[in-house]
Design an enzyme around this catalytic site. Structure first.
Site, PDB file in Angstrom:
ATOM      1  N   LYS A 111       0.836  -1.209   0.000  1.00 51.62           N
ATOM      2  CA  LYS A 111       0.000   0.000   0.000  1.00 51.62           C
ATOM      3  C   LYS A 111       0.868   1.255   0.000  1.00 51.62           C
ATOM      4  CE  LYS A 111      -3.278  -2.426   2.993  1.00 51.62           C
ATOM      5  NZ  LYS A 111      -3.677  -2.522   4.393  1.00 51.62           N
ATOM      6  N   HIS A 152      24.886  -9.429   2.867  1.00 51.48           N
ATOM      7  CA  HIS A 152      24.165 -10.604   3.362  1.00 51.48           C
ATOM      8  C   HIS A 152      25.048 -11.224   4.449  1.00 51.48           C
ATOM      9  CE1 HIS A 152      21.680 -14.007   3.654  1.00 51.48           C
ATOM     10  NE2 HIS A 152      21.899 -14.596   2.513  1.00 51.48           N
ATOM     11  N   ARG A 212      14.768  -9.197   4.790  1.00 51.62           N
ATOM     12  CA  ARG A 212      15.329  -9.209   3.425  1.00 51.62           C
ATOM     13  C   ARG A 212      14.504  -8.246   2.590  1.00 51.62           C
ATOM     14  NH1 ARG A 212      17.172 -14.260  -0.143  1.00 51.62           N
ATOM     15  NH2 ARG A 212      18.887 -13.977   1.321  1.00 51.62           N
TER      16      ARG A 212
END
Lengths: 140, 307
Positions: free
Chosen positions: B80, B129, B101
């Site tokens: 949204k 990462h 993530r």
């Protein structure tokens, strides 16, 4: 070539030749109503060639931008027709809302009201990287 | 509030402590079965993931904690138009720690600045990462007994591969390491990564294009995927893509105690036949990742005063 002296304002002298227009745009001088003179490729005993910017009027300037574009430039602050202060601006360690990150995958392209922040990561090579995605800023 | 966004956020002493903790969890899992009782991990995964998401969730369950999650950006308020800042401020009211993530690079940093609970970056686009690197480190320590004296070969896409850059950063902090960087010319390690991780620390390294020529020198072979979309022309991709397919034949030239690693998923860069070779460590690497995530969750919750 002569330009009228200014009564109140700032003269940015000893800008490396070719960097004057970049500094003009990054300082937002293209959006001001103050009188601004740019002189490019002016003969200089010290530098061979240099650029100069004269700003007539008391504008709030982001001085970090001057240090980013050319830390060897000289900033002369003129008040009542006299030299009030003469200084150099060191390379800033942080630039906020001066540069835009070119990485289309950077979070700064979508996150609401997130400032564009760049950090000095290598003073030797004048390397700045985006604080969010670490993409290197394009050179001067 | 301490969060982990990238490997440089952890000192060498902390990396070692995390590995020590993970080893202890492996040795004495029952001692940790209630360590995070009544604590909640929120997994916010705004792009697809199999291993990392399940690994975080399994880690929290094994610590006796619970997991709440958002199943993709389409199923959340992000669809949204909600900002990351608002999303994590909201999630901070429900959970004790976040693993996130996101496809946008830098998203985890923004999350950490707005959350009132620790944030673990579970991958932010091509940027970082860190928990993959933690898994890599524990794999090397478990398989080789330590880091000193190792010759580490990194093979494949060394230009865009975030796991390679983070691993170089982490391993270069250990003494007496040597690196062999094996890649096509087009996918060499970027000069700024080499400068930071290797040149400034005078760490010996060589750059090669032929895996078979150097495989016999390696103690670790870290394979990565050569990605078609990275090449500017199809000809180069077709010429190079098969150079780095690891097969049992190529492994004949390798040391008997070589450790073959891969961050996964693989496509075809390691032949399935290699899986049977005891030197194939990549599925054990997945397992070690879970234990390192357990150790990291424990560390951050303790530092936050939640445990």
């Amino acid at each position: 070539m002569t330009v009228d002296s200014i009564h109140n304002g700032i003269v940015i002298d000893h800008i490396a030749a070719g960097c004057g227009m970049k500094l003009y745009h990054l300082l937002g001088l293209d959006h001001t109503e103050a009188s601004v003179a740019i002189m490019m490729n002016v003969t200089s005993h010290r530098m061979g060639r240099k650029d100069i910017i004269k700003i007539d009027g008391d504008l709030p300037l982001n001085f970090d931008v001057i240090g980013y574009v050319d830390p060897d430039a000289t900033v002369n602050i003129i008040q009542d027709g006299r030299l009030k202060e003469k200084k150099r601006v060191p390379m800033p360690t942080r630039l906020e809302n001066v540069l835009r990150c070119k990485n289309p995958r950077c979070i700064s392209t979508t996150e609401q009201e997130l400032p564009q922040v760049f950090l000095l990561t290598d003073a030797g090579t004048k390397e700045y990287r985006c604080a969010w995605c670490e993409t290197r800023a394009a050179g001067i | 509030m301490r969060s982990i966004i990238d490997i440089p956020d952890l000192s060498l002493a902390e990396l070692d402590a995390l590995m020590d903790r993970a080893e202890d969890i492996i040795a004495r899992p029952d001692d940790y079965a209630d360590a995070c009782r009544r604590k909640k991990l929120a997994t916010l995964f705004f792009e697809p993931s199999t291993r990392t998401r399940l690994s975080f969730e399994a880690a929290m369950y094994e610590l006796g904690g619970q997991v709440i999650s958002v199943a993709g950006a389409d199923a959340s308020s992000v669809a949204k138009g909600e900002s990351i800042a608002d999303t994590v401020k909201t999630v901070s009211c429900y959970a004790d720690i976040i693993a996130m993530r996101h496809p946008k690079e830098g998203a985890a940093r923004v999350a950490s600045m707005n959350a009132s609970i620790p944030v673990i970056n579970a991958g932010d686009g091509g940027h970082a990462h860190p928990t993959q690197t933690l898994a890599d480190l524990l794999t090397i320590r478990r398989e080789k007994g330590g880091f000193s004296g190792l010759t580490v070969g990194l093979c494949g896409d060394l230009k865009f591969g975030r796991t390679v850059h983070s691993l170089l950063n982490a391993l270069s902090r250990y003494e007496n390491m040597r690196f062999v960087l094996i890649s096509p010319e087009e996918l060499k390690v970027p000069s700024y990564v080499k400068s930071e991780a290797l040149k400034k620390k005078n760490i010996p390294y060589t750059q090669e294009t032929d895996l078979e020529r150097v495989i016999g020198d390696l103690d670790i072979l870290y394979m990565t995927r050569v990605q078609r979309e990275r090449f500017f022309n199809e000809e180069d991709y077709l010429r190079l893509k098969d150079s780095y397919i690891l097969t049992p034949e190529k492994l004949k030239k390798a040391k008997k105690d070589l450790c073959v690693m891969h961050p996964l998923p693989r496509v075809n860069e390691i032949s399935v036949a290699v899986d049977q070779d005891p030197r194939a460590c990549y599925f054990r690497q997945v397992l070690y990742g879970k234990f390192m995530r357990e150790a990291l969750i424990l560390m951050l919750l303790k530092e936050a005063g939640t445990l």
